[in-house]
Design a protein around this motif. Structure first.
Motif, PDB file in Angstrom:
ATOM      1  N   PRO A   1     -16.004 -23.738  -2.912  1.00 56.27           N
ATOM      2  CA  PRO A   1     -16.396 -23.092  -4.393  1.00 56.27           C
ATOM      3  C   PRO A   1     -14.946 -22.362  -4.981  1.00 56.27           C
ATOM      4  O   PRO A   1     -13.927 -22.157  -4.378  1.00 56.27           O
ATOM      5  N   HIS A   2     -14.997 -22.455  -6.264  1.00 58.16           N
ATOM      6  CA  HIS A   2     -13.813 -21.630  -6.963  1.00 58.16           C
ATOM      7  C   HIS A   2     -14.142 -20.186  -7.319  1.00 58.16           C
ATOM      8  O   HIS A   2     -15.066 -20.219  -8.093  1.00 58.16           O
ATOM      9  N   TYR A   3     -13.173 -19.278  -7.034  1.00 56.74           N
ATOM     10  CA  TYR A   3     -13.503 -18.032  -7.305  1.00 56.74           C
ATOM     11  C   TYR A   3     -12.431 -17.070  -7.883  1.00 56.74           C
ATOM     12  O   TYR A   3     -11.330 -17.077  -7.144  1.00 56.74           O
ATOM     13  N   VAL A   4     -12.141 -16.554  -8.913  1.00 62.76           N
ATOM     14  CA  VAL A   4     -11.447 -15.774  -9.529  1.00 62.76           C
ATOM     15  C   VAL A   4     -11.877 -14.174  -9.653  1.00 62.76           C
ATOM     16  O   VAL A   4     -12.812 -14.071 -10.192  1.00 62.76           O
ATOM     17  N   PRO A   5     -11.202 -13.037  -9.020  1.00 62.16           N
ATOM     18  CA  PRO A   5     -11.847 -11.794  -9.016  1.00 62.16           C
ATOM     19  C   PRO A   5     -11.965 -11.417 -10.422  1.00 62.16           C
ATOM     20  O   PRO A   5     -11.385 -11.489 -11.363  1.00 62.16           O
ATOM     21  N   ALA A   6     -13.364 -10.718 -10.455  1.00 62.33           N
ATOM     22  CA  ALA A   6     -14.001 -10.206 -11.756  1.00 62.33           C
ATOM     23  C   ALA A   6     -13.051  -9.108 -12.286  1.00 62.33           C
ATOM     24  O   ALA A   6     -13.175  -8.637 -13.350  1.00 62.33           O
ATOM     25  N   ASP A   7     -12.365  -8.382 -11.213  1.00 59.95           N
ATOM     26  CA  ASP A   7     -11.353  -7.134 -11.580  1.00 59.95           C
ATOM     27  C   ASP A   7     -10.249  -7.655 -12.063  1.00 59.95           C
ATOM     28  O   ASP A   7      -9.260  -6.811 -12.520  1.00 59.95           O
ATOM     29  N   SER A   8      -9.699  -9.097 -12.140  1.00 61.80           N
ATOM     30  CA  SER A   8      -8.564  -9.136 -12.396  1.00 61.80           C
ATOM     31  C   SER A   8      -8.195  -9.246 -14.015  1.00 61.80           C
ATOM     32  O   SER A   8      -9.032  -9.123 -14.670  1.00 61.80           O
ATOM     33  N   GLU A   9      -6.825  -9.307 -14.368  1.00 60.35           N
ATOM     34  CA  GLU A   9      -6.635  -9.138 -15.728  1.00 60.35           C
ATOM     35  C   GLU A   9      -6.991  -9.991 -16.535  1.00 60.35           C
ATOM     36  O   GLU A   9      -7.512  -9.810 -17.859  1.00 60.35           O
ATOM     37  N   LEU A  10      -7.084 -11.351 -16.120  1.00 57.08           N
ATOM     38  CA  LEU A  10      -7.690 -12.403 -17.224  1.00 57.08           C
ATOM     39  C   LEU A  10      -9.241 -12.075 -17.515  1.00 57.08           C
ATOM     40  O   LEU A  10      -9.391 -12.168 -18.612  1.00 57.08           O
ATOM     41  N   VAL A  11      -9.832 -11.975 -16.453  1.00 56.26           N
ATOM     42  CA  VAL A  11     -11.340 -11.627 -16.536  1.00 56.26           C
ATOM     43  C   VAL A  11     -11.694 -10.406 -17.522  1.00 56.26           C
ATOM     44  O   VAL A  11     -12.595 -10.672 -18.522  1.00 56.26           O
ATOM     45  N   GLN A  12     -10.856  -9.528 -17.069  1.00 60.39           N
ATOM     46  CA  GLN A  12     -11.364  -8.122 -17.799  1.00 60.39           C
ATOM     47  C   GLN A  12     -10.817  -8.442 -19.384  1.00 60.39           C
ATOM     48  O   GLN A  12     -11.530  -7.747 -20.208  1.00 60.39           O
ATOM     49  N   LYS A  13      -9.725  -8.940 -19.680  1.00 57.28           N
ATOM     50  CA  LYS A  13      -9.144  -9.138 -21.117  1.00 57.28           C
ATOM     51  C   LYS A  13     -10.155 -10.065 -21.851  1.00 57.28           C
ATOM     52  O   LYS A  13     -10.633  -9.777 -22.874  1.00 57.28           O
ATOM     53  N   LEU A  14     -10.591 -11.061 -21.330  1.00 55.12           N
ATOM     54  CA  LEU A  14     -11.657 -12.002 -21.855  1.00 55.12           C
ATOM     55  C   LEU A  14     -12.810 -11.370 -21.974  1.00 55.12           C
ATOM     56  O   LEU A  14     -13.544 -11.567 -23.102  1.00 55.12           O
TER      57      LEU A  14
ATOM     58  N   VAL B   1     -16.245  -7.354 -27.997  1.00 50.66           N
ATOM     59  CA  VAL B   1     -15.968  -6.997 -29.614  1.00 50.66           C
ATOM     60  C   VAL B   1     -16.855  -7.756 -30.644  1.00 50.66           C
ATOM     61  O   VAL B   1     -17.402  -7.378 -31.541  1.00 50.66           O
ATOM     62  N   TYR B   2     -17.066  -8.936 -30.159  1.00 52.47           N
ATOM     63  CA  TYR B   2     -17.821  -9.881 -31.029  1.00 52.47           C
ATOM     64  C   TYR B   2     -19.499 -10.077 -30.947  1.00 52.47           C
ATOM     65  O   TYR B   2     -20.069 -10.218 -31.776  1.00 52.47           O
ATOM     66  N   SER B   3     -19.656  -9.845 -29.710  1.00 56.66           N
ATOM     67  CA  SER B   3     -21.220  -9.990 -29.251  1.00 56.66           C
ATOM     68  C   SER B   3     -21.884  -8.750 -29.409  1.00 56.66           C
ATOM     69  O   SER B   3     -23.096  -8.608 -29.560  1.00 56.66           O
ATOM     70  N   GLY B   4     -21.257  -7.703 -29.208  1.00 59.45           N
ATOM     71  CA  GLY B   4     -21.833  -6.320 -29.227  1.00 59.45           C
ATOM     72  C   GLY B   4     -22.445  -6.092 -27.962  1.00 59.45           C
ATOM     73  O   GLY B   4     -23.198  -4.865 -28.050  1.00 59.45           O
ATOM     74  N   VAL B   5     -22.247  -6.674 -26.946  1.00 58.63           N
ATOM     75  CA  VAL B   5     -23.165  -6.224 -25.701  1.00 58.63           C
ATOM     76  C   VAL B   5     -22.088  -6.295 -24.692  1.00 58.63           C
ATOM     77  O   VAL B   5     -21.114  -6.899 -24.748  1.00 58.63           O
ATOM     78  N   LYS B   6     -22.441  -5.703 -23.315  1.00 63.06           N
ATOM     79  CA  LYS B   6     -21.642  -5.839 -22.455  1.00 63.06           C
ATOM     80  C   LYS B   6     -21.473  -7.045 -21.659  1.00 63.06           C
ATOM     81  O   LYS B   6     -22.499  -7.678 -21.401  1.00 63.06           O
ATOM     82  N   GLY B   7     -20.242  -7.216 -21.403  1.00 59.94           N
ATOM     83  CA  GLY B   7     -20.037  -8.678 -20.689  1.00 59.94           C
ATOM     84  C   GLY B   7     -19.927  -8.560 -19.272  1.00 59.94           C
ATOM     85  O   GLY B   7     -19.022  -7.512 -18.807  1.00 59.94           O
TER      86      GLY B   7
ATOM     87  N   ALA C   1      -9.110 -16.226 -30.450  1.00 57.46           N
ATOM     88  CA  ALA C   1      -7.847 -15.925 -31.271  1.00 57.46           C
ATOM     89  C   ALA C   1      -7.557 -14.212 -30.672  1.00 57.46           C
ATOM     90  O   ALA C   1      -6.652 -13.925 -30.443  1.00 57.46           O
ATOM     91  N   ASP C   2      -8.815 -13.483 -30.509  1.00 58.75           N
ATOM     92  CA  ASP C   2      -8.554 -12.200 -30.050  1.00 58.75           C
ATOM     93  C   ASP C   2      -8.061 -12.077 -28.643  1.00 58.75           C
ATOM     94  O   ASP C   2      -7.072 -11.360 -28.371  1.00 58.75           O
ATOM     95  N   ALA C   3      -8.676 -12.950 -27.668  1.00 57.98           N
ATOM     96  CA  ALA C   3      -8.310 -13.262 -26.501  1.00 57.98           C
ATOM     97  C   ALA C   3      -6.808 -13.688 -26.409  1.00 57.98           C
ATOM     98  O   ALA C   3      -5.907 -12.893 -25.454  1.00 57.98           O
ATOM     99  N   ILE C   4      -6.395 -14.592 -27.166  1.00 55.94           N
ATOM    100  CA  ILE C   4      -4.863 -14.987 -26.964  1.00 55.94           C
ATOM    101  C   ILE C   4      -3.872 -13.751 -27.414  1.00 55.94           C
ATOM    102  O   ILE C   4      -3.083 -13.470 -26.780  1.00 55.94           O
ATOM    103  N   VAL C   5      -4.576 -12.956 -28.202  1.00 59.27           N
ATOM    104  CA  VAL C   5      -3.537 -11.774 -28.752  1.00 59.27           C
ATOM    105  C   VAL C   5      -3.522 -10.547 -27.746  1.00 59.27           C
ATOM    106  O   VAL C   5      -2.616 -10.394 -27.258  1.00 59.27           O
ATOM    107  N   ARG C   6      -4.836 -10.465 -26.941  1.00 61.68           N
ATOM    108  CA  ARG C   6      -4.809  -9.574 -25.655  1.00 61.68           C
ATOM    109  C   ARG C   6      -3.681  -9.977 -24.659  1.00 61.68           C
ATOM    110  O   ARG C   6      -3.253  -9.158 -24.037  1.00 61.68           O
TER     111      ARG C   6
END
Length: 463
Positions: free
Chosen positions: A379-392, A398-404, A455-460
């Motif tokens: 299996p492949h796993y990247v921690p949910a609290d990593s910088e990448l996951v949190q910024k995405l 922002v665009y969905s209006g729901v908690k991700g 686009a938003d994610a790239i800028v973040r």
């Protein structure tokens, strides 16, 4: 302030996006026969060339890695992010109704065509995210690279070639799955199994079977020819079977041709389809055959209709973070001398070679089959609290209006073998895009929103 500029740019370039997507969809980029300079055939090479022309037209620095992948760099600054998409597609059937697979059509807010959802549409969304940032003059501290490959559906040899020459970026995402973010991918086990079986020249016997073309697809069609039985005898047996498979019978010079029709789906979600091979073997096992009936019964016992989770094979298991093990019999062929099948299993974190691979090996050999040696892909796993996951997740919210929240999948996305990669878009679970099936489509509003999210994610990440 940059958000409003980027959103307005993407909205204003909606028609350009759709035209560029149509251009890619019109290219039949199914894997073909390898040629000099075209490792995956004519179609995949052509679609990479066409995409590179687009990238150059929009001012990006490109590189073609011998028709394995094409890349586009945002700038010559230090790279922090890769976006990894693919332009090859799965095989098509003749059962499309809304359009033809490589003749894109816009209808009812959707764009239809093979690859619109997987993965040409998402690739275009990523391209227009980059284009919007570039042409709106949004400053970035780090660069990013768009990587477009051509062999995701058939083993990702394109990435093996690319990453033998280039380093993995500090962060990578692929728009090859669902929003919000998939940070856990199940393990995978694909194995061949074979047995010698001579149909002989007399008596009731199966003389031919052909089912499935790709192991990662639930087959919607499987065909067998049976000798020594009447059409009425086969029809009587078919009528007694209660499942979701339709059986079509035809008398031929070789015998009774049986076509089993099911419903295609991705192997990671076999419960979304109906496996035509399983339905066909179920029928073959019930016929009064003089030769080979034991082997057909054995396959039917191991892969019964609608057993999506490996219960009959005694490998069914589940854990909280990655869900259930899945099982798909993706290919089965018989030429009168040898039965050869290939299965695909997606394995949760609780699975291992001891409690999955060894169990399957023992079961198949116990029934007289030879099973391919080999271990599962972990299996492949990247921690949910990593910088990448949190910024995405922040960009998605922002665009969905729901908690991700970070999710797991049974699908092997394009980043499965990358240490720091996750899947991010472009689908949402509530919309069935017919990915890998007939009449594949992308909702146009989702395509636009995905470009804005990217686009938003790239800028973040890079800004």
């Amino acid at each position: 302030m940059y958000k409003e500029k980027l959103d307005a740019y993407i909205d204003a370039h909606k028609e350009d996006m759709l035209e560029d997507l149509k251009t890619l969809v019109r290219i039949n980029s199914q894997k073909g026969e390898s040629q000099q300079g075209k490792p995956f055939g004519e179609g995949p090479a052509k679609v990479l060339d066409t995409a590179e022309e687009m990238l150059k037209k929009y001012g990006f620095s490109t590189q073609n890695y011998d028709h394995y992948v094409v890349t586009a760099d945002f700038s010559d600054q230090e790279k922090k992010l890769d976006i990894l998409a693919h332009l090859d597609v799965v095989p098509v059937t003749k059962n499309w109704k809304e359009t033809q697979p490589f003749e894109p059509v816009i209808k009812d807010g959707k764009i239809y065509g093979r690859g619109t959802a997987d993965d040409k549409g998402p690739a275009i969304a990523a391209l227009y995210a980059m284009r919007a940032i570039k042409e709106c003059g949004v400053p970035l501290k780090n660069s990013m690279r768009l990587i477009l490959g051509s062999d995701e559906e058939c083993g990702s040899a394109d990435l093996e070639y690319y990453y033998a020459r280039e380093k993995e970026a500090p962060m990578t995402f692929t728009p090859d799955a669902d929003f919000p973010v998939i940070n856990l991918e199940k393990g995978r086990l694909q194995k061949d199994f074979t047995v010698k079986l001579d149909a002989g020249s007399t008596g009731a016997a199966v003389v031919k079977v052909q089912g499935g073309t790709k192991v990662n697809v639930v087959p919607d069609t499987a065909v067998a020819v049976v000798r020594g039985l009447t059409k009425d005898e086969v029809e009587c047996a078919a009528e007694k079977i209660k499942n979701h498979i339709t059986y079509l019978l035809k008398e031929t010079s070789e015998g009774i041709e049986i076509t089993a029709k099911g419903l295609a789906a991705h192997a990671s979600t076999p419960e979304a389809g109906h496996n035509a091979i399983c339905g066909l073997v179920n029928l073959l096992a019930d016929l009064p055959l003089d030769t080979g009936v034991g082997y057909w019964k054995a396959i039917a016992e191991m892969f019964p209709d609608d057993d999506f989770y490996g219960e009959a094979l005694k490998v069914n298991m589940e854990d909280e973070i990655s869900g259930k093990l899945t099982m798909n019999l993706g290919i089965l062929n018989y030429d009168g001398n040898e039965i050869k099948g290939v299965f695909d299993s997606r394995i949760p974190v609780c699975g291992s070679d001891d409690n999955v691979t060894a169990v399957l090996d023992q079961t198949f050999t116990g029934k007289g089959f030879v099973i391919e040696e080999g271990k599962m892909i972990a299996p492949h796993y990247v921690p949910a609290d990593s910088e990448l996951v949190q910024k995405l997740l922040a960009s998605y919210e922002v665009y969905s209006g729901v908690k991700g929240e970070a999710q797991s999948t049974g699908g092997g996305t394009y980043v499965h073998d990358l240490e720091r990669g996750v899947a991010f878009g472009c689908m949402v679970p509530e919309v069935d895009n017919h990915m890998h099936g007939d009449d594949e489509f992308m909702v146009i509003d989702m395509l636009l929103m995905s470009a804005k999210i990217f686009a938003d994610a790239i800028v973040r990440i890079c800004g």
